[in-house]
Every structure is written in C-alpha cells, then in structure tokens.
Design a protein around this motif. Sequence first.
Motif, short mmCIF file in Angstrom:
data_model
loop_
_atom_site.label_atom_id
_atom_site.label_comp_id
_atom_site.label_asym_id
_atom_site.label_seq_id
_atom_site.Cartn_x
_atom_site.Cartn_y
_atom_site.Cartn_z
N SER A 52 0.78 -1.04 0.01
CA SER A 52 -0.07 0.04 0.03
C SER A 52 0.91 1.22 -0.13
N SER A 53 0.17 2.23 -0.35
CA SER A 53 0.83 3.73 -0.41
C SER A 53 -0.32 4.78 -0.11
N ILE A 54 -0.03 5.95 0.22
CA ILE A 54 -0.86 6.81 0.29
C ILE A 54 -0.36 8.09 -0.27
N SER A 55 -1.45 9.02 -0.77
CA SER A 55 -1.15 10.27 -1.76
C SER A 55 -0.65 11.14 -0.81
N ASP A 56 0.32 12.29 -1.27
CA ASP A 56 0.83 13.28 -0.58
C ASP A 56 -0.06 14.44 -0.68
N LEU A 57 0.14 15.56 -0.27
CA LEU A 57 -0.60 16.87 0.10
C LEU A 57 -1.31 17.35 -1.49
N ASP A 58 -0.28 16.89 -2.32
CA ASP A 58 -0.86 17.45 -3.79
C ASP A 58 -1.53 16.28 -4.43
N GLY A 59 -1.68 15.20 -3.83
CA GLY A 59 -2.56 14.01 -4.41
C GLY A 59 -1.58 13.07 -5.08
N ASN A 60 -0.34 13.32 -5.16
CA ASN A 60 0.58 12.56 -5.86
C ASN A 60 0.87 11.19 -5.31
N TYR A 61 0.90 9.98 -5.88
CA TYR A 61 1.31 8.68 -5.27
C TYR A 61 2.49 8.01 -6.07
N SER A 62 3.11 7.00 -5.53
CA SER A 62 3.87 6.29 -5.98
C SER A 62 3.69 4.86 -5.50
N ILE A 63 3.91 3.93 -6.06
CA ILE A 63 3.67 2.47 -5.62
C ILE A 63 4.33 1.43 -6.68
N LYS A 64 5.18 0.46 -6.30
CA LYS A 64 5.84 -0.49 -6.90
C LYS A 64 5.07 -1.79 -7.07
N THR A 65 4.78 -2.38 -8.26
CA THR A 65 4.13 -3.75 -8.50
C THR A 65 4.27 -4.09 -9.90
N GLU A 66 3.93 -5.42 -10.14
CA GLU A 66 3.83 -5.93 -11.60
C GLU A 66 2.83 -5.42 -12.20
N ASN A 67 2.90 -5.54 -13.61
CA ASN A 67 1.83 -5.48 -14.75
C ASN A 67 1.09 -6.53 -14.38
N GLY A 68 -0.54 -6.09 -14.52
CA GLY A 68 -1.70 -7.22 -14.54
C GLY A 68 -2.11 -7.37 -12.99
N LYS A 69 -1.58 -6.33 -12.02
CA LYS A 69 -2.08 -6.33 -10.61
C LYS A 69 -3.05 -5.25 -10.58
N THR A 70 -4.00 -5.22 -9.67
CA THR A 70 -5.22 -4.39 -9.59
C THR A 70 -4.80 -3.24 -8.28
N LEU A 71 -4.87 -2.05 -8.72
CA LEU A 71 -4.67 -0.88 -7.71
C LEU A 71 -6.14 -0.36 -7.49
N VAL A 72 -6.20 -0.43 -6.17
CA VAL A 72 -7.55 0.04 -5.38
C VAL A 72 -7.36 1.33 -4.79
N PHE A 73 -8.10 2.25 -5.43
CA PHE A 73 -7.91 3.61 -4.83
C PHE A 73 -9.18 3.99 -3.76
N SER A 74 -8.80 4.49 -2.79
CA SER A 74 -10.05 4.68 -1.94
C SER A 74 -9.80 6.02 -1.09
N PHE A 75 -10.78 6.80 -0.76
CA PHE A 75 -10.84 8.03 0.12
C PHE A 75 -11.99 8.23 0.81
N MET A 76 -12.18 8.47 1.90
CA MET A 76 -13.39 8.79 2.61
C MET A 76 -14.29 9.71 2.17
N GLY A 77 -15.48 9.26 1.98
CA GLY A 77 -16.67 10.02 1.28
C GLY A 77 -16.44 10.16 -0.29
N PHE A 78 -15.72 8.99 -0.77
CA PHE A 78 -15.83 8.88 -2.37
C PHE A 78 -15.85 7.19 -2.81
#
Length: 112
Positions: A52-78
């Motif tokens: 897992s990772s979290i976005s910074d104050l500007d909404g930017n993120y970075s995460i390492k994984t392989e192709n074909g994996k699923t990234l799940v994005f979530s934020f309270m109220g969305f």
Amino acid sequence: MKILGKKLLFFLFVFSVHLIHGQTKTFTGKVTDQSGLPLPGASIVVKETKLSSISDLDGNYSIKTENGKTLVFSFMGFKTKEILTSETSKLDVILDDNSLGFRRSRSNCFGY
C-alpha cells in the motif's frame, strides 16, 4: 571448459529467476476529485499483495508492483475505484463523490 559451463549455467539460472519473478515497476500519478482538487491521504493498495501507499498533500502517489495487478484507490466520502495495471506507468485517477444526499438537520441543546 568446466568453469565456462558453470558460468553459463549460473547466468541462465539468474535470467530465468528474473523472468519468473516478473517485471516490477513504479506506478505514479495523481488522485483527484471530479472538480480536479487533489485528495491528500488517499489510500492506494495492490489488491493481490496488500502492498500500500498513500497520496501526498498534492494528491501524488507512487507504488511498485507488477503489470496485471489491480490497484485499489479509496478516500473517505468517495467511491472506491479499481484499476488494472498495464504497460502505462502513469495513472491519474479521478474518484467519484459518494454523496448520499443527507438532509440538513437542526438540533437544540439545552444547558442546565
């Protein structure tokens, strides 16, 4: 000749392990709402591995994984959004509002 054979065997072993392991790369992007405002603290999780990772104050993120994996994005109220990784390493994500249409209510508080 024996040493050359051992070196060749070692090289083939290392190369095959690399192919089996897969291509890990860094995915980056920005998490925003529908109006383009950044969402700081948004959660990004690799569904299959729980990395897992979290976005910074500007909404930017970075995460390492392989192709074909699923990234799940979530934020309270969305609403949660799932994106399958591919060759593209830049993934900007827009999360939709999860408003439930709450009515405004009024409460009175009396002291004693």
